[in-house]
Design a protein around this motif. Structure first.
Motif, short mmCIF file in Angstrom:
data_model
loop_
_atom_site.label_atom_id
_atom_site.label_comp_id
_atom_site.label_asym_id
_atom_site.label_seq_id
_atom_site.Cartn_x
_atom_site.Cartn_y
_atom_site.Cartn_z
N GLY A 1 0.83 -1.19 0.00
CA GLY A 1 0.00 0.00 0.00
C GLY A 1 0.86 1.24 0.00
O GLY A 1 2.01 1.22 0.45
N TYR A 2 0.31 2.31 -0.52
CA TYR A 2 0.97 3.62 -0.42
C TYR A 2 0.00 4.62 0.22
O TYR A 2 0.21 5.05 1.33
N THR A 3 -1.10 4.93 -0.48
CA THR A 3 -2.14 5.75 0.14
C THR A 3 -2.76 4.98 1.29
O THR A 3 -2.93 5.50 2.40
N ASN A 4 -3.11 3.72 1.04
CA ASN A 4 -3.48 2.81 2.12
C ASN A 4 -2.20 2.31 2.78
O ASN A 4 -1.13 2.32 2.17
N PRO A 5 -2.28 1.85 4.02
CA PRO A 5 -1.06 1.43 4.71
C PRO A 5 -0.38 0.23 4.06
O PRO A 5 -1.04 -0.69 3.56
N PHE A 6 0.94 0.24 4.06
CA PHE A 6 1.77 -0.92 3.79
C PHE A 6 1.86 -1.69 5.11
O PHE A 6 2.14 -1.10 6.15
N VAL A 7 1.60 -3.00 5.05
CA VAL A 7 1.59 -3.81 6.28
C VAL A 7 2.56 -4.97 6.15
O VAL A 7 2.61 -5.64 5.12
N CYS A 8 3.33 -5.19 7.20
CA CYS A 8 4.08 -6.44 7.35
C CYS A 8 3.77 -7.00 8.74
O CYS A 8 3.82 -6.26 9.73
N LEU A 9 3.42 -8.28 8.77
CA LEU A 9 3.18 -8.96 10.04
C LEU A 9 4.24 -10.03 10.26
O LEU A 9 4.63 -10.73 9.32
N TRP A 10 4.68 -10.16 11.50
CA TRP A 10 5.62 -11.20 11.88
C TRP A 10 4.89 -12.25 12.73
O TRP A 10 4.15 -11.89 13.66
N GLY A 11 5.12 -13.52 12.41
CA GLY A 11 4.48 -14.59 13.16
C GLY A 11 5.50 -15.63 13.60
O GLY A 11 6.53 -15.84 12.95
N VAL A 12 5.20 -16.28 14.71
CA VAL A 12 6.02 -17.38 15.21
C VAL A 12 5.09 -18.57 15.46
O VAL A 12 3.93 -18.39 15.80
N ILE A 13 5.61 -19.78 15.25
CA ILE A 13 4.79 -20.99 15.37
C ILE A 13 5.36 -21.87 16.48
O ILE A 13 6.54 -22.24 16.43
N ASP A 14 4.55 -22.15 17.49
CA ASP A 14 5.04 -22.92 18.63
C ASP A 14 4.96 -24.42 18.37
O ASP A 14 4.57 -24.86 17.28
N GLU A 15 5.33 -25.21 19.39
CA GLU A 15 5.39 -26.66 19.22
C GLU A 15 4.02 -27.30 18.98
O GLU A 15 3.92 -28.43 18.51
N ASP A 16 2.94 -26.58 19.32
CA ASP A 16 1.59 -27.10 19.11
C ASP A 16 0.98 -26.58 17.80
O ASP A 16 -0.24 -26.67 17.62
N ASP A 17 1.83 -26.03 16.93
CA ASP A 17 1.39 -25.50 15.64
C ASP A 17 0.48 -24.28 15.82
O ASP A 17 -0.32 -23.96 14.96
N ARG A 18 0.61 -23.61 16.95
CA ARG A 18 -0.17 -22.39 17.20
C ARG A 18 0.59 -21.20 16.59
O ARG A 18 1.78 -21.02 16.83
N LEU A 19 -0.09 -20.38 15.81
CA LEU A 19 0.50 -19.19 15.21
C LEU A 19 0.30 -18.01 16.15
O LEU A 19 -0.82 -17.73 16.58
N ILE A 20 1.39 -17.31 16.45
CA ILE A 20 1.32 -16.09 17.26
C ILE A 20 1.83 -14.93 16.42
O ILE A 20 2.99 -14.93 15.99
N ILE A 21 0.98 -13.97 16.14
CA ILE A 21 1.40 -12.75 15.45
C ILE A 21 1.99 -11.84 16.51
O ILE A 21 1.29 -11.37 17.42
N TYR A 22 3.31 -11.58 16.41
CA TYR A 22 3.98 -10.91 17.51
C TYR A 22 4.49 -9.51 17.19
O TYR A 22 4.95 -8.80 18.09
N ASP A 23 4.41 -9.10 15.93
CA ASP A 23 4.82 -7.72 15.63
C ASP A 23 4.18 -7.28 14.32
O ASP A 23 3.74 -8.12 13.51
N GLU A 24 4.12 -5.98 14.12
CA GLU A 24 3.51 -5.41 12.92
C GLU A 24 4.27 -4.17 12.48
O GLU A 24 4.85 -3.44 13.29
#
Length: 415
Positions: free
Chosen positions: A257-280
């Motif tokens: 995005g330019y006029t609309n926001p450019f977004v990047c999300l960071w995720g980590v995956i634990d031993e139970d295959d759970r996704l945690i979005i931990y930064d943006e």
């Protein structure tokens, strides 16, 4: 003394309800919040209370007022405040400030219309803060302004007004429901405003329906109608941000995005295959070099390998990122399938936990999760689609989950 007499005269003439008078007499907590219906007399009561606080404050101090925009703050609060004592309370300067001549007090006025607003109060030391429509302020502004209420090393009162929002809103979760704070809430309805005519009240009630009636007439904190991720609950899905083990798998998702926001999300995956979005990273009107540096600098001091960085299909944007050493692969963009995959992860699994959680520093993900809604389905338009608004982080999140749940084997790429 003159100001005290003026206030006493105003109070004698004021037509106030029992609840309004209760607020004026008992709003001596650290957080004093008026929540409730439109036209319920919250703002008028707040102006009276703030006037008293001004003249109770130390001579020569700085105070703070905030609103969604400078115009709304002026129209909702400042205009009537100045009328109460026009020879003593005067407007001056750019940015807008009020000066209280008899006390040598200045009142800084801040608008809160975007995520950068917190910088307008950073570094200030104030002896009290009035916030008009505080639910419309970004969380980072509220946290910063709260920290500024420390004049003379003491805790000073915060006076807030708001209409209700979704139950997961940070004002509800971090303040109204927080038993650890000295916080008192007054819930107002139109019945608490004695100046309204029956004709006006009846017309207003007839003008609203659904969630708008619940929020703006009944004063309830309820979800918006047509919420896409109705499985979402702040209690179940939001966790405190923390350091995660280095060996856990890591992933990223990008929505251009330019006029609309450019977004990047960071995720980590634990031993139970759970996704945690931990930064943006969430930024509009910036060049690709800025975004690439923000992405690379996020991992400074670490040597993470990412299973993937999925991104929208824009060839030029992807080429620019690759030239700046941020490597991406095309996302799976099927909207309905992606929404279904996100909803599946939001549901509680056998261990009574969801397979998707979000760290509390990801304020834009949390905000959009509650605001992302379906279009109204009208006759002749039976296709179920989400509205193209409040969807920037939702798109990046959908890309990550589609790649995890419906993609092939991960390809590790080092940035």
């Amino acid at each position: 003394m003159i100001c005290s007499k003026k206030y006493a005269k105003v109070m004698m003439k004021a037509k106030l309800s029992k609840k309004q008078r209760n607020y004026l007499q008992n709003s001596d907590h650290s957080f004093n919040i008026q929540s409730g219906a439109v036209s319920s007399g919250k703002t008028h009561t707040q102006i009276l209370r703030w006037y008293k606080h001004i003249y109770d404050s130390p001579d020569g101090c700085l105070l703070l007022m905030s609103g969604k925009t400078s115009e709304s703050l002026h129209d909702n609060v400042i205009r009537d405040l100045v009328k109460m004592n026009p020879t003593d309370i005067v407007m001056s300067g750019s940015p807008l400030r009020l000066k209280v001549r008899s006390k040598n007090i200045e009142i800084a006025c801040a608008d809160t219309h975007n995520e950068a607003s917190w910088g307008r109060v950073q570094g200030k030391t104030v002896c009290g803060w009035l916030a008009d429509e505080v639910t419309q302020a970004p969380e980072n502004f509220v946290k910063m302004a709260q920290s500024r209420c420390r004049g003379e090393g003491k805790t000073w009162p915060k006076f807030w007004t708001c209409n209700p929002d979704m139950p997961e809103h940070y004002i509800m979760q971090d303040y109204i429901l927080n038993d650890g704070l000295d916080c008192k809430v007054w819930d107002f309805t139109m019945d608490d405003n004695p100046i309204l005519s029956k004709e006006y009240v009846d017309e207003l009630k007839a003008s609203y329906s659904g969630v708008f009636y619940d929020r703006y007439i009944l004063g309830k904190w309820v979800h918006a109608e047509g919420m896409v991720f109705d499985e979402y609950s702040r209690a179940e899905h939001i966790i405190k941000n923390r350091e995660f083990p280095e060996h856990w798998r890591r992933v990223r998702g990008i929505d251009f995005g330019y006029t609309n926001p450019f977004v990047c999300l960071w995720g980590v995956i634990d031993e139970d295959d759970r996704l945690i979005i931990y930064d943006e990273h969430y930024k509009s009107k910036a060049l690709m070099e800025y975004h690439a540096n923000a992405i690379k600098n996020r991992d400074e001091g670490h040597n993470y390998n990412y299973d993937f960085t999925v991104a929208d299909h824009d060839a030029q944007d992807n080429a620019e990122l690759q030239a700046l050493e941020v490597y991406t692969k095309n996302a799976k963009k099927e909207v309905i399938a992606g929404i279904s995959a996100v909803k599946s992860r939001l549901k509680l699994s056998g261990d009574k936990k969801p397979r998707l959680q979000i760290a509390d520093n990801c304020v834009n993900v949390i905000r959009e999760m509650g605001l992302y809604r379906w279009q109204n389905i009208r006759k002749g338009n039976e296709k179920e689609e989400p509205l193209k608004e409040n969807d920037h982080t939702m798109d990046a999140l959908r890309y990550i989950i589609m790649e995890l749940d419906r993609g092939g084997q991960p390809r590790a790429r080092r940035v």
